[in-house]
Design a protein around this motif. Structure first.
Motif, short mmCIF file in Angstrom:
data_model
loop_
_atom_site.label_atom_id
_atom_site.label_comp_id
_atom_site.label_asym_id
_atom_site.label_seq_id
_atom_site.Cartn_x
_atom_site.Cartn_y
_atom_site.Cartn_z
N GLU A 5 0.85 -1.19 0.00
CA GLU A 5 0.00 0.00 0.00
C GLU A 5 0.88 1.24 0.00
O GLU A 5 1.86 1.33 0.74
CB GLU A 5 -0.95 0.01 1.19
CG GLU A 5 -2.01 1.10 1.08
CD GLU A 5 -3.18 0.93 2.02
OE1 GLU A 5 -4.22 1.53 1.75
OE2 GLU A 5 -3.03 0.20 3.02
N LEU A 6 0.53 2.19 -0.83
CA LEU A 6 1.33 3.39 -1.02
C LEU A 6 0.99 4.46 0.01
O LEU A 6 0.14 4.25 0.88
CB LEU A 6 1.13 3.91 -2.44
CG LEU A 6 1.55 2.92 -3.54
CD1 LEU A 6 1.11 3.41 -4.91
CD2 LEU A 6 3.07 2.69 -3.50
N GLU A 7 1.67 5.59 -0.09
CA GLU A 7 1.49 6.66 0.89
C GLU A 7 0.07 7.23 0.86
O GLU A 7 -0.38 7.82 1.85
CB GLU A 7 2.51 7.77 0.64
CG GLU A 7 3.96 7.36 0.91
CD GLU A 7 4.59 6.59 -0.25
OE1 GLU A 7 3.90 6.38 -1.28
OE2 GLU A 7 5.76 6.21 -0.14
N VAL A 8 -0.59 7.10 -0.27
CA VAL A 8 -2.00 7.49 -0.37
C VAL A 8 -2.83 6.24 -0.12
O VAL A 8 -2.83 5.32 -0.93
CB VAL A 8 -2.31 8.08 -1.76
CG1 VAL A 8 -3.82 8.30 -1.93
CG2 VAL A 8 -1.56 9.40 -1.97
N PRO A 9 -3.54 6.15 1.01
CA PRO A 9 -4.32 4.95 1.31
C PRO A 9 -5.35 4.66 0.23
O PRO A 9 -6.02 5.57 -0.27
CB PRO A 9 -4.99 5.29 2.64
CG PRO A 9 -4.11 6.34 3.25
CD PRO A 9 -3.60 7.14 2.10
N GLY A 10 -5.46 3.40 -0.13
CA GLY A 10 -6.36 3.00 -1.21
C GLY A 10 -5.64 2.77 -2.52
O GLY A 10 -6.26 2.36 -3.50
N PHE A 95 -5.69 14.18 2.17
CA PHE A 95 -6.27 14.96 1.08
C PHE A 95 -5.22 15.87 0.45
O PHE A 95 -4.48 16.57 1.14
CB PHE A 95 -7.44 15.81 1.59
CG PHE A 95 -8.02 16.72 0.56
CD1 PHE A 95 -8.82 16.22 -0.46
CD2 PHE A 95 -7.77 18.08 0.60
CE1 PHE A 95 -9.36 17.06 -1.42
CE2 PHE A 95 -8.31 18.94 -0.36
CZ PHE A 95 -9.10 18.41 -1.37
N GLY A 96 -5.16 15.86 -0.88
CA GLY A 96 -4.24 16.70 -1.61
C GLY A 96 -2.85 16.14 -1.78
O GLY A 96 -2.03 16.71 -2.52
N ARG A 97 -2.56 15.01 -1.13
CA ARG A 97 -1.24 14.39 -1.29
C ARG A 97 -1.22 13.50 -2.52
O ARG A 97 -2.25 13.00 -2.97
CB ARG A 97 -0.88 13.57 -0.05
CG ARG A 97 -0.56 14.42 1.17
CD ARG A 97 -0.21 13.56 2.36
NE ARG A 97 0.89 12.64 2.09
CZ ARG A 97 1.33 11.71 2.95
NH1 ARG A 97 0.74 11.62 4.14
NH2 ARG A 97 2.32 10.93 2.64
#
Length: 207
Positions: A5-10, A95-97
């Protein structure tokens, strides 16, 4: 097949074993059961797309209304791209990342992008070819974009001369899209994914 899983969950990076000999190679580039185990539910395969881009083409940042959104499983079958996933879910802790993964025809990684996330890429080679598996069919009324060069997103695109489509060049900034009510709500995305996890999969393997 390994999932991270990457730094942005999902969003997940997928690494698949390649089996080669002097004749060539073989790999399983997609397994519904392995993906379902990693993300908690199967990908409901509804449409497959191919995208071919010249060097320096930037596509995105694209997303769809949730529900139902559009989850994507993306790999590069020719050339190389830098694939970018952006958290557009209003209310999300990230949000926004954004995060980026190189996809190419050497390592042959893939990415899985869940509903509500924005997706884009930059072609690093001519004829860079992406294959997408999508959870829903294309619905132009539910499809939106955020400008890929929005300074507030500050995406580090690996090109000094990004080539955009007319649609992407005219896309709103993240702030504009939020003010216009276009962005998905984090809570609604979470509710939708939870429902997917609790529904019985039509692709479940027989016991």
């Amino acid at each position: 097949m390994k999932f991270r899983e990457l730094e942005v969950p999902g969003a997940w990076e997928v690494t698949t074993a390649q089996h080669g000999d002097p004749r060539g190679l073989f790999m399983e580039w997609y397994r519904f059961d392995h993906l379902a185990e990693a993300v908690g539910h199967p990908l409901r395969l509804a449409q497959g797309n191919l995208s071919v881009s010249a060097r320096d083409v930037v596509r995105g940042i694209h997303f769809a209304d949730v529900p139902p959104g559009q989850a994507k499983y993306v790999t590069c079958v020719r050339g190389a791209v830098v694939d970018v996933i952006v958290d557009l879910r209003v209310g999300s802790p990230t949000f926004g990342r954004w995060t980026a993964v190189r996809l190419d025809d050497v390592d042959r990684r893939a990415v899985y992008i869940s509903e509500g996330l924005g997706h884009g890429f930059c072609a690093m080679t001519d004829d860079a070819t992406l294959s997408y598996l999508c959870s829903t069919t294309y619905n132009p009324q539910a499809e939106h974009a955020v400008h890929p060069l929005d300074p507030d997103l500050a995406i580090d695109w690996p090109t000094g001369s990004p080539q955009l489509s007319a649609r992407d060049a005219a896309a709103p900034t993240l702030a504009q899209a939020r003010a216009d009510g276009l962005l998905p709500e984090y809570a609604r995305c979470q509710e939708f994914v939870t429902r997917l996890k609790t529904e019985e999969s039509p692709y479940a393997s027989p016991q």
